[in-house]
Write an enzyme that holds these catalytic residues in place. Structure first.
Site, short mmCIF file in Angstrom:
data_model
loop_
_atom_site.label_atom_id
_atom_site.label_comp_id
_atom_site.label_asym_id
_atom_site.label_seq_id
_atom_site.Cartn_x
_atom_site.Cartn_y
_atom_site.Cartn_z
N GLU A 168 43.32 -22.21 -15.73
CA GLU A 168 42.79 -23.56 -15.83
C GLU A 168 43.68 -24.53 -16.60
O GLU A 168 43.68 -25.72 -16.31
CB GLU A 168 41.41 -23.54 -16.49
CG GLU A 168 40.36 -22.75 -15.73
CD GLU A 168 40.00 -23.38 -14.39
OE1 GLU A 168 40.05 -24.63 -14.29
OE2 GLU A 168 39.70 -22.63 -13.43
N SER A 227 -11.63 3.78 -40.73
CA SER A 227 -11.41 4.49 -42.01
C SER A 227 -9.97 4.46 -42.47
O SER A 227 -9.63 5.12 -43.46
CB SER A 227 -11.81 5.95 -41.84
OG SER A 227 -13.20 6.04 -41.69
#
Ligand SMILES: [Zn+2]
Ligand SMILES: [Zn+2]
Length: 791
Positions: free
Chosen positions: A102, A363
């Site tokens: 690029e 419990s």
């Protein structure tokens, strides 16, 4: 160009300034020169301020495991798969390929490349058409940030913007921004998204063939679609690979391998592991594009699979959901987090986070209470507690199996999850102490409920989350210190703050008790060949069988399991032992199969002493067969056993004397069981023979003030509604000390009936206030008041 070139450009510039510019500037006068520079600077700053370049873009949120592996991805706010590539995602190989393709001079140009701009302009003049070859990566980034129609004017703005971007960001940052924005067709943006969604791996793991593929798509994202035009993409890819070879970018062998590599890209689903934790973290860190969680990816995947399989098996019982939390006891980090059996299942509320849902603990809070009682000195493991019917000011709990065991040791009571001893301990310690401890341990719902909580909270009458419960148990494993469960990894050397809620001794005794395996909360049909993990664990089943809990720990992990329905529907088959424990065992076996066989060591301060097995107190004169028991030095109650007490009687043992009325001769000292009224009543109800203390000397003139009968029905202050024409009978019952043979019931101070203390007496009430009194044969009495109303 190298740094050396840049360095010798500077003297040249200086020479130009000295030889050419300065004389000219001198000619227009110093003030003007200053003014021009200042004006130029102001103009540039003004332009930059007036037209700021926006470089922040909304990213897709990624939640990773502790090792960086991506667990979960969310779309960005603008519905794009635009994932944030960190600098370490951009490998040298990837950077070289991108720059070669690029923008070869990216490292050196100021945002635009004058040479290629001129070349492109020339080409445009010759061909009469526009080409875009002159765009640098910086200019392309500008275009991706601010798309504009392709005109010469746009090109000029882009050029200026590019310079602006170069001033604002470093080269690495510009490249990073570019890679994060390049399009891959559809709503996929950025190389990291493409890498994950097409190759199923992060950019750093891409092969040369794969990364080359990803560098060519953005040029033509609509015609080169991965998974659709793979043959054309391979052609294009190989063309670029050949160019890389000519340029000597990679060695020949690497290129040859890449050329031969087949293209296997296809569109994959975004990773969706740990959906509940991912949402929780995204809400907590909304602006962070990559959130690193503390999860162990293998453990999370294993736990998710086990929970899902388990949920599929119990679905037939109309039980649809489960949640699991796994904590590391050493680092306090969250290892695995499963909020529901299936996030995608909207029918069963799969999106509810069961780790944070407020439920009843059944419990499962009892171990904390016993820990507080160890620390309060009230009990040691072998202290005898009464598991007999008991009325706590109108509250008369029963056991899970509706049976009573009589006197039992504290460790038996905890391991067997008996209700009466737990309520009695809480009655002794006080709900406010338990609530304060829970607040310290980070229980937030309980904090809000604090005022309304009564004795039933120890049987599940309060709201807790799996998160809170699992951290509490991790605190037991951690010597009594509860920490915030970390959702993100601790930095090296970072200490996680914690609150001490129990002493190390008490925490150890809880674990010691909860590792006993001769207990009823092993799953039914428990197969002995099945590998039983060495863990301390406790179950819980809420009222109405809506919640099943099983939470366990060893040295390494604490695992909390909740099973039930988010809808709150109870199921008869649901219980902590049968529904949650099997999954807990599976998780321990899968996550920690090769756990070291060692167990948490008792703290050195925990000592042993001899006690009388009848009570757990220090043996007294008449106590035989003492046994050893743990105790907390300077804390545990030091009380001599009085399981039998001496009573002076006449020769035949039919009359008892007190010090007041004992004759000078002829009295005999005898030992009698010293039982609490509720235990005595239990023995009598069970027809267990107990040596009774004979009635007191009727000639005795002493007034016995305290210790009268305890009225167990009705309850003080209660209101009854009756049908005046057909009033229902009310029961009068009491519990009296061992030496009482007869009690007298009074209604509004009038004698109603003489009875034995064990006998239930009935009467038909009339509307109005009623005073009820119960007196014993030694003149001690108890009063209470009730209100009867007509319906
Ligand atoms: Zn004793
Ligand atoms: Zn007396």
């Amino acid at each position: 160009m190298s740094r050396l070139n840049e360095a010798d450009r500077r003297p040249k510039l200086r020479r130009w300034v000295q030889e050419t510019a300065s004389p000219w500037l001198k000619r227009i006068g110093k003030p003007t020169w200053v003014r021009v520079v200042a004006a130029g600077g102001l103009l540039a700053t003004g332009l930059d301020l007036a037209f700021p370049i926006r470089t922040t873009v909304p990213y897709a949120t990624l939640v990773t495991a502790r090792d960086g592996q991506i667990l979960h991805a969310f779309l960005s706010r603008d519905d794009k798969w635009r994932m944030y590539a960190e600098l370490n995602d951009i490998t040298p190989a990837l950077r070289d390929a991108i720059l070669f393709k690029e923008d070869t001079y990216f490292r050196y140009h100021p945002g635009f490349n004058p040479v290629s701009l001129l070349r492109a302009a020339g080409r445009n003049l010759l061909n009469g058409r526009r080409t875009s070859g002159a765009s640098t990566i910086t200019m392309q980034t500008v275009r991706l940030l601010e798309p504009r129609p392709r005109t010469y004017a746009s090109k000029l703005i882009e050029l200026l913007r590019a310079v602006q971007l170069e001033i604002r960001l470093s080269k690495d940052e510009i490249l990073q921004l570019y890679l994060n924005l390049i399009p891959y067709g559809g709503n996929i943006e950025g190389l990291k998204s493409a890498s994950l969604l097409y190759f199923g791996k992060p950019p750093a793991l891409l092969s040369l063939a794969e990364l080359t593929t990803l560098t060519i798509i953005p040029n033509r994202p609509s015609s080169l679609r991965l998974g659709q035009n793979n043959a054309r993409i391979v052609q294009e890819r190989n063309r670029w690979l050949a160019r890389f070879r000519s340029a000597g970018l990679y060695d020949d062998a690497t290129i040859a391998d890449a050329l031969a590599e087949p293209l296997t890209a296809y569109r994959r689903a975004a990773p969706q592991l740990a959906p509940h934790l991912a949402r929780r973290l995204r809400a907590e860190y909304p602006e962070v594009p990559v959130i690193r969680s503390s999860l162990y990816p293998a453990a999370q995947a294993t736990a998710e699979r086990l929970v899902q399989n388990y949920a599929n098996r119990i679905r037939a019982l109309n039980i649809h959901n489960a949640a699991v939390l796994v904590l590391d006891n050493r680092t306090h980090e969250t290892v695995a987090y499963i909020g529901s059996a299936d996030f995608a299942n909207t029918l069963d509320g799969g999106q509810v986070d069961g780790v944070r849902a407020v439920r009843s603990p059944g419990s499962a809070l009892k171990p904390l209470l016993y820990g507080l009682a160890f620390d309060g000195g009230q009990i040691t493991p072998k202290t005898k507690l009464a598991d007999v019917p008991t009325n706590f000011g109108g509250y008369a709990p029963s056991n899970y199996d509706q049976r009573f065991n009589g006197p039992v040791t504290a460790e038996f009571a905890l391991a067997n999850s008996l209700n009466i001893p737990a309520v009695a301990l809480l009655n002794d310690i006080g709900t406010s102490t338990l609530v304060a401890t829970m607040r310290k341990a980070g229980f937030s719902t309980v904090k809000k409920q604090a005022r309304d909580l009564g004795l039933s909270m120890i049987l599940g009458g309060c709201g807790v989350t799996l998160d809170e419960m699992t951290r509490l148990y991790a605190g037991f494993a951690n010597g009594g210190v509860v920490t915030d469960g970390r959702l993100t990894p601790a930095a090296a050397g970072q200490q996680t703050a914690g609150s001490r809620i129990l002493s190390a001794e008490a925490a150890y005794l809880i674990g010691h008790t909860l590792t006993q395996i001769t207990r009823p909360d092993l799953p039914n049909n428990f197969d002995n060949s099945y590998h039983l993990p060495r863990i301390a664990w406790k179950t819980g089943t809420s009222y109405g069988r809506r919640d099943a809990w099983s939470i366990g720990y060893n040295q390494r992990y604490t695992i909390g399991v909740w099973v039930g329905n988010f809808s709150g529907v109870g199921v008869a088959e649901l219980s902590g032992a049968n529904t949650a424990t099997p999954l807990l065992f599976q998780l321990f076996n899968a996550l920690d199969y090769n756990a070291p066989s060692g167990w948490i060591r008792p703290p050195r301060t925990l000592a042993m002493r001899l006690i009388c097995p009848e009570t757990g107190d220090i043996p007294g004169d008449s106590c035989l067969n003492p046994i050893t028991d743990y105790y907390l030095m300077g804390v545990s109650r030091h009380r001599y056993c009085q399981h039998r007490k001496p009573i002076w009687t006449n020769q035949t043992g039919t009359l008892a004397y007190c010090a007041h009325c004992r004759p000078d001769s002829g009295a005999v000292r005898r030992m009698y069981p010293n039982l609490a009224p509720n235990v005595l009543a239990f023995y009598q109800a069970q027809r267990i023979p107990v040596a009774r203390i004979p009635p007191h000397n009727p000639a005795c003139e002493r007034v016995f003030g305290s210790g009268g009968p305890l009225i167990t029905s009705p309850s003080e202050g209660s209101e009854y509604y009756i049908n005046p024409r057909q009033p229902a009978e009310l029961e009068l019952s009491c519990q009296a000390p061992n030496d009482v043979e007869t009690v007298f019931w009074y209604l509004n101070d009038k004698l109603y009936r003489k009875a034995s203390p064990q006998e239930a007496v009935f009467f038909k009430p009339r509307p109005g206030a009623l005073k009820i009194s119960c007196a014993d044969d030694r003149g001690r009495h108890t009063d209470l008041r009730i209100l009867v109303r007509a319906e």
